[in-house]
Write a protein that holds these residues in place. Structure first.
Motif, PDB file in Angstrom:
ATOM      1  N   SER A  91       0.773  -1.130   0.096  1.00 18.55           N
ATOM      2  CA  SER A  91      -0.148   0.025  -0.051  1.00 18.55           C
ATOM      3  C   SER A  91       0.916   1.237   0.032  1.00 18.55           C
ATOM      4  CB  SER A  91      -0.979  -0.070   1.386  1.00 18.55           C
ATOM      5  OG  SER A  91      -1.257   1.236   1.585  1.00 18.55           O
ATOM      6  N   ALA A  92       0.487   2.270  -0.544  1.00 19.56           N
ATOM      7  CA  ALA A  92       1.242   3.602  -0.611  1.00 19.56           C
ATOM      8  C   ALA A  92       0.679   4.512   0.265  1.00 19.56           C
ATOM      9  CB  ALA A  92       1.101   4.079  -2.029  1.00 19.56           C
ATOM     10  N   ARG A  93      -0.537   3.983   1.005  1.00 18.78           N
ATOM     11  CA  ARG A  93      -0.912   5.004   1.910  1.00 18.78           C
ATOM     12  C   ARG A  93      -0.189   4.812   3.305  1.00 18.78           C
ATOM     13  NH1 ARG A  93      -7.103   3.749   2.943  1.00 18.78           N
ATOM     14  NH2 ARG A  93      -6.955   5.810   3.921  1.00 18.78           N
ATOM     15  N   THR A  94       0.414   6.003   3.331  1.00 19.72           N
ATOM     16  CA  THR A  94       1.287   6.008   4.634  1.00 19.72           C
ATOM     17  C   THR A  94       0.892   6.994   5.422  1.00 19.72           C
ATOM     18  OG1 THR A  94       2.923   7.571   3.683  1.00 19.72           O
ATOM     19  CG2 THR A  94       3.409   5.037   3.405  1.00 19.72           C
ATOM     20  N   LEU A  95       1.233   6.739   6.818  1.00 14.18           N
ATOM     21  CA  LEU A  95       0.655   7.974   7.854  1.00 14.18           C
ATOM     22  C   LEU A  95       2.128   7.985   8.760  1.00 14.18           C
ATOM     23  CD1 LEU A  95      -1.206   9.735   9.034  1.00 14.18           C
ATOM     24  CD2 LEU A  95      -2.239   7.813  10.296  1.00 14.18           C
ATOM     25  N   THR A  96       2.346   9.032   9.232  1.00 14.38           N
ATOM     26  CA  THR A  96       3.400   9.388  10.105  1.00 14.38           C
ATOM     27  C   THR A  96       2.976  10.288  11.220  1.00 14.38           C
ATOM     28  OG1 THR A  96       5.243   9.126   8.512  1.00 14.38           O
ATOM     29  CG2 THR A  96       5.692  10.250  10.633  1.00 14.38           C
ATOM     30  N   VAL A  97       2.964   9.667  12.520  1.00 11.26           N
ATOM     31  CA  VAL A  97       2.389  10.077  13.642  1.00 11.26           C
ATOM     32  C   VAL A  97       3.573  10.624  14.495  1.00 11.26           C
ATOM     33  CG1 VAL A  97       0.854   9.838  15.449  1.00 11.26           C
ATOM     34  CG2 VAL A  97       0.268   8.876  13.222  1.00 11.26           C
ATOM     35  N   GLY A  98       3.648  11.708  14.942  1.00  2.42           N
ATOM     36  CA  GLY A  98       4.390  12.486  15.827  1.00  2.42           C
ATOM     37  C   GLY A  98       3.933  12.255  17.049  1.00  2.42           C
ATOM     38  N   VAL A  99       4.721  11.715  18.323  1.00  2.00           N
ATOM     39  CA  VAL A  99       3.805  11.405  19.403  1.00  2.00           C
ATOM     40  C   VAL A  99       5.339  11.208  20.228  1.00  2.00           C
ATOM     41  CG1 VAL A  99       4.044   9.181  18.963  1.00  2.00           C
ATOM     42  CG2 VAL A  99       2.401   9.961  20.774  1.00  2.00           C
ATOM     43  N   SER A 100       5.094  11.627  21.678  1.00  4.10           N
ATOM     44  CA  SER A 100       6.055  11.438  22.730  1.00  4.10           C
ATOM     45  C   SER A 100       6.224   9.870  23.000  1.00  4.10           C
ATOM     46  CB  SER A 100       5.909  12.311  24.103  1.00  4.10           C
ATOM     47  OG  SER A 100       4.584  11.888  24.670  1.00  4.10           O
ATOM     48  N   THR A 101       7.299   9.391  23.350  1.00  2.61           N
ATOM     49  CA  THR A 101       7.402   8.035  23.778  1.00  2.61           C
ATOM     50  C   THR A 101       6.590   7.952  25.151  1.00  2.61           C
ATOM     51  OG1 THR A 101       9.483   8.308  24.932  1.00  2.61           O
ATOM     52  CG2 THR A 101       9.628   7.653  22.903  1.00  2.61           C
ATOM     53  N   TYR A 102       6.234   8.792  25.866  1.00  2.00           N
ATOM     54  CA  TYR A 102       5.486   8.889  27.259  1.00  2.00           C
ATOM     55  C   TYR A 102       4.202   8.629  26.650  1.00  2.00           C
ATOM     56  CZ  TYR A 102       3.082  10.919  31.031  1.00  2.00           C
ATOM     57  OH  TYR A 102       2.202  11.135  32.209  1.00  2.00           O
ATOM     58  N   PHE A 103       3.479   9.149  26.016  1.00  2.00           N
ATOM     59  CA  PHE A 103       2.161   9.101  25.544  1.00  2.00           C
ATOM     60  C   PHE A 103       2.019   7.807  24.929  1.00  2.00           C
ATOM     61  CE2 PHE A 103      -1.678   9.567  22.900  1.00  2.00           C
ATOM     62  CZ  PHE A 103      -2.611   9.978  23.752  1.00  2.00           C
ATOM     63  N   ALA A 104       2.872   7.413  23.927  1.00  2.60           N
ATOM     64  CA  ALA A 104       2.642   6.304  23.106  1.00  2.60           C
ATOM     65  C   ALA A 104       2.758   4.921  23.991  1.00  2.60           C
ATOM     66  CB  ALA A 104       3.978   6.156  22.095  1.00  2.60           C
ATOM     67  N   ALA A 105       3.731   5.041  25.010  1.00  2.00           N
ATOM     68  CA  ALA A 105       3.769   3.778  25.674  1.00  2.00           C
ATOM     69  C   ALA A 105       2.523   3.824  26.704  1.00  2.00           C
ATOM     70  CB  ALA A 105       5.105   3.939  26.562  1.00  2.00           C
ATOM     71  N   LEU A 124       1.405   2.396   8.968  1.00  2.00           N
ATOM     72  CA  LEU A 124       1.321   3.302   9.907  1.00  2.00           C
ATOM     73  C   LEU A 124       3.142   3.398  10.509  1.00  2.00           C
ATOM     74  CD1 LEU A 124       0.110   5.022  12.235  1.00  2.00           C
ATOM     75  CD2 LEU A 124      -0.314   3.098  13.585  1.00  2.00           C
ATOM     76  N   ARG A 125       3.439   4.646  10.784  1.00  2.00           N
ATOM     77  CA  ARG A 125       4.825   5.059  11.194  1.00  2.00           C
ATOM     78  C   ARG A 125       4.813   5.865  12.454  1.00  2.00           C
ATOM     79  NH1 ARG A 125       8.791   9.110  10.176  1.00  2.00           N
ATOM     80  NH2 ARG A 125      11.103   8.080  10.793  1.00  2.00           N
ATOM     81  N   LEU A 126       5.072   5.551  13.871  1.00  2.00           N
ATOM     82  CA  LEU A 126       5.087   6.327  14.831  1.00  2.00           C
ATOM     83  C   LEU A 126       6.610   6.955  15.016  1.00  2.00           C
ATOM     84  CD1 LEU A 126       3.439   4.348  17.801  1.00  2.00           C
ATOM     85  CD2 LEU A 126       2.537   5.997  16.026  1.00  2.00           C
ATOM     86  N   GLN A 127       6.513   8.285  15.041  1.00  2.00           N
ATOM     87  CA  GLN A 127       7.785   8.992  15.078  1.00  2.00           C
ATOM     88  C   GLN A 127       8.035   9.576  16.488  1.00  2.00           C
ATOM     89  OE1 GLN A 127       9.267  11.059  11.635  1.00  2.00           O
ATOM     90  NE2 GLN A 127       9.977  12.951  12.648  1.00  2.00           N
ATOM     91  N   PRO A 128       8.812   8.986  17.419  1.00  5.50           N
ATOM     92  CA  PRO A 128       9.177   9.682  18.608  1.00  5.50           C
ATOM     93  C   PRO A 128       9.645  10.909  18.644  1.00  5.50           C
ATOM     94  CG  PRO A 128      10.086   7.506  18.456  1.00  5.50           C
ATOM     95  CD  PRO A 128       9.715   7.754  17.170  1.00  5.50           C
ATOM     96  N   MET A 129       8.942  11.718  19.417  1.00  3.10           N
ATOM     97  CA  MET A 129       9.267  13.347  19.048  1.00  3.10           C
ATOM     98  C   MET A 129       9.404  13.843  20.542  1.00  3.10           C
ATOM     99  SD  MET A 129       7.434  14.382  15.942  1.00  3.10           S
ATOM    100  CE  MET A 129       7.925  16.213  15.609  1.00  3.10           C
ATOM    101  N   ILE A 130      10.324  14.779  20.843  1.00  2.00           N
ATOM    102  CA  ILE A 130      10.343  15.128  22.317  1.00  2.00           C
ATOM    103  C   ILE A 130       9.554  16.867  21.995  1.00  2.00           C
ATOM    104  CG2 ILE A 130      11.707  16.430  23.929  1.00  2.00           C
ATOM    105  CD1 ILE A 130      13.596  14.156  23.568  1.00  2.00           C
ATOM    106  N   ARG A 131       9.996  17.483  21.178  1.00  4.12           N
ATOM    107  CA  ARG A 131       9.370  18.586  20.955  1.00  4.12           C
ATOM    108  C   ARG A 131       8.573  18.673  19.565  1.00  4.12           C
ATOM    109  NH1 ARG A 131      10.700  23.664  22.981  1.00  4.12           N
ATOM    110  NH2 ARG A 131       9.942  24.707  21.280  1.00  4.12           N
ATOM    111  N   LEU A 132       7.238  18.612  19.804  1.00  7.87           N
ATOM    112  CA  LEU A 132       6.148  18.307  18.845  1.00  7.87           C
ATOM    113  C   LEU A 132       5.896  19.623  17.972  1.00  7.87           C
ATOM    114  CD1 LEU A 132       4.333  15.712  20.966  1.00  7.87           C
ATOM    115  CD2 LEU A 132       5.274  15.209  18.809  1.00  7.87           C
ATOM    116  N   PHE A 133       7.022  20.139  17.288  1.00  5.49           N
ATOM    117  CA  PHE A 133       6.860  21.560  16.662  1.00  5.49           C
ATOM    118  C   PHE A 133       7.655  21.280  15.195  1.00  5.49           C
ATOM    119  CE2 PHE A 133       6.589  22.696  21.078  1.00  5.49           C
ATOM    120  CZ  PHE A 133       5.633  23.659  21.087  1.00  5.49           C
ATOM    121  N   ASP A 134       7.206  22.241  14.410  1.00  9.40           N
ATOM    122  CA  ASP A 134       7.968  22.197  13.269  1.00  9.40           C
ATOM    123  C   ASP A 134       7.577  20.667  12.214  1.00  9.40           C
ATOM    124  OD1 ASP A 134       9.085  24.442  13.520  1.00  9.40           O
ATOM    125  OD2 ASP A 134      10.940  23.784  14.628  1.00  9.40           O
TER     126      ASP A 134
END
Length: 290
Positions: A91-105, A124-134
């Protein structure tokens, strides 16, 4: 022909710098020297005839021309990735979700299987992020961010109300009980998630306490590290019910009945004209299970 290949490599380097917003971090990620990175950027800027980055106290920001070029690069690379997936029969339908590891876990991961079962065609791809900006610069389609939702850098959707309250360890609770909040708060180091956060000011106003000009604050962007710092007695922090386990185990304690009622978790989507189908599907799924 050689110039075209040079530009291709330089554009890939440019996209990495834009993602990290730092020449040093991009150089480390690419196993290059900072000098080599800087040279390639200067060469690319000279060929293009306009600047791509402008320096700030924390790293670099994109210029208007740099942002336009990044958008073009991202579309180019996304098209290549989609074509490769199609060639593999995926599938070419991809989704990158920015999330803190705290909330993810603590909240998201235990629930993800139902989304994958409902939408097997979305990668689905979870991208661990600390500053959820930019978010656009980091290639994130949608992020889950904690706060009061009063941001202007994306399309904001209320998601999971989670009122914030001050938490501390047993010693902090004893001090508040003994001295009262008005006296005790001046003795605590207040832990914040980022340097321009107004959360503690909001809470002090809500609790009806006098505002104090203070310097004894500690910035800890990573929520997991912030929780451990409070347990270790490095200060107190505003937290939510996701620390339920620590509360039950008496590692942390609620220090006041006053809460920031409008705080919680919000969905933040980069400013785009039309949201992707995968973003709509993920948003709908989240709203249905909260």
């Amino acid at each position: 022909m050689l110039k075209k290949f040079r530009h291709h490599d330089s554009l890939r380097l440019f996209a990495e710098i834009a993602r990290y917003r730092s020449f040093s971090d991009a150089a480390a990620a690419l196993n290059m020297t900072k000098g080599a990175v800087s040279y390639q950027v200067k060469t690319l800027e000279a060929d293009l005839g306009f600047a791509l980055f402008q320096r700030n106290a924390r790293g670099v920001d994109l210029t208007a021309g740099g942002q336009k070029l990044l958008d073009a690069c991202r579309n180019h690379y996304e098209a290549i990735e989609a074509e490769i997936l199609a060639m593999k029969g995926l599938s070419a339908r991809t989704l990158t979700v920015g999330v803190s590891t705290y909330f993810a876990a603590r909240w998201l991961s235990p629930r993800l299987m139902s989304f994958m079962q409902e939408h097997p065609d979305i990668q689905l791809r979870l991208q661990p992020m600390i500053r959820l900006f930019d978010l656009e610069a980091q290639g994130v389609d949608i992020a889950i961010r904690w706060g009061n939702g009063r941001w202007e850098d994306g399309e904001i959707t209320p998601f999971l109300p989670c009122p914030a309250f001050p938490a501390g360890n047993a010693a902090a609770l004893e001090k508040v009980t003994r001295l009262g909040w008005e006296e005790a708060i001046s003795t605590f180091t207040l832990l914040r998630d980022h340097d321009d956060s107004n959360a503690w000011t909001d809470w002090v106003n809500t609790a009806g306490l006098p505002l104090q000009a203070r310097r004894d604050t500690l910035i800890i962007p990573d929520p997991n590290v912030r929780v451990q710092a409070v347990i270790d007695g490095q200060g107190i922090a505003l937290m939510d019910t996701l620390i339920e386990r620590e509360l039950e185990e008496a590692k942390l304690f609620r220090l006041s009945p006053h809460v920031l009622q409008d705080y919680g978790y919000f969905l933040v989507r980069p400013h785009r004209a039309v949201p992707q189908d995968s973003v709509i599907a993920f948003t709908g799924w989240l709203q249905s299970i909260k």
